[in-house]
Write a protein that holds these residues in place. Sequence first.
Motif, PDB file in Angstrom:
ATOM      1  N   VAL A   1       0.873  -1.165   0.000  1.00  0.00           N
ATOM      2  CA  VAL A   1       0.000   0.000   0.000  1.00  0.00           C
ATOM      3  C   VAL A   1       0.909   1.214   0.000  1.00  0.00           C
ATOM      4  O   VAL A   1       1.845   1.300   0.810  1.00  0.00           O
ATOM      5  N   VAL A   2       0.661   2.141  -0.923  1.00  0.00           N
ATOM      6  CA  VAL A   2       1.453   3.362  -1.011  1.00  0.00           C
ATOM      7  C   VAL A   2       0.512   4.532  -0.782  1.00  0.00           C
ATOM      8  O   VAL A   2      -0.529   4.651  -1.426  1.00  0.00           O
ATOM      9  N   GLN A   3       0.879   5.387   0.151  1.00  0.00           N
ATOM     10  CA  GLN A   3       0.069   6.574   0.424  1.00  0.00           C
ATOM     11  C   GLN A   3       0.971   7.710   0.878  1.00  0.00           C
ATOM     12  O   GLN A   3       2.084   7.470   1.345  1.00  0.00           O
ATOM     13  N   VAL A   4       0.488   8.929   0.706  1.00  0.00           N
ATOM     14  CA  VAL A   4       1.247  10.095   1.144  1.00  0.00           C
ATOM     15  C   VAL A   4       0.556  10.656   2.376  1.00  0.00           C
ATOM     16  O   VAL A   4      -0.642  10.930   2.361  1.00  0.00           O
ATOM     17  N   ARG A   5       1.340  10.786   3.447  1.00  0.00           N
ATOM     18  CA  ARG A   5       0.833  11.341   4.706  1.00  0.00           C
ATOM     19  C   ARG A   5       1.748  12.482   5.130  1.00  0.00           C
ATOM     20  O   ARG A   5       2.954  12.287   5.272  1.00  0.00           O
ATOM     21  N   GLU A   6       1.146  13.640   5.295  1.00  0.00           N
ATOM     22  CA  GLU A   6       1.882  14.844   5.695  1.00  0.00           C
ATOM     23  C   GLU A   6       3.103  15.070   4.808  1.00  0.00           C
ATOM     24  O   GLU A   6       4.194  15.386   5.272  1.00  0.00           O
ATOM     25  N   GLY A   7       2.925  14.851   3.507  1.00  0.00           N
ATOM     26  CA  GLY A   7       3.971  15.100   2.530  1.00  0.00           C
ATOM     27  C   GLY A   7       4.997  13.993   2.376  1.00  0.00           C
ATOM     28  O   GLY A   7       5.884  14.085   1.543  1.00  0.00           O
ATOM     29  N   ALA A   8       4.896  12.945   3.169  1.00  0.00           N
ATOM     30  CA  ALA A   8       5.857  11.839   3.092  1.00  0.00           C
ATOM     31  C   ALA A   8       5.175  10.590   2.550  1.00  0.00           C
ATOM     32  O   ALA A   8       4.052  10.271   2.936  1.00  0.00           O
TER      33      ALA A   8
END
Length: 113
Positions: free
Chosen positions: A53-60
């Motif tokens: 799973v690939v996701q962006v959280r707070e720019g990371a």
Amino acid sequence: MKYLVLIYGGDRPSGSPADLAAVRALTKFKGELAVSGELVSSEGLSLPGDGRVVQVREGARVVTDGPYGEAKEQLAGFFLVDVADDARAQQVAGHVSTIIGDRVELRPTVLST
């Protein structure tokens, strides 16, 4: 009209004679759809443990290895077809369902090019 036929299976291929016969039949049907010009793409998928799973959280970017949850059935493969109408899409999905001996999911694409 483009449709996706989603094929589900267990988390481990059994290698049984029935499974091998289904793979051969799906390969043959893939060829028939290619000859008719209706096949856009068709692939089997690796086991769920190979996924991420690939996701962006707070720019990371955060990458989490699979598997993601317990389930008896996982997405095992797909056929993306470009057919004349919904009736033909249902016919294709029905043939795939017959080959694998289980249900498949049929979904139209939202945007076709």
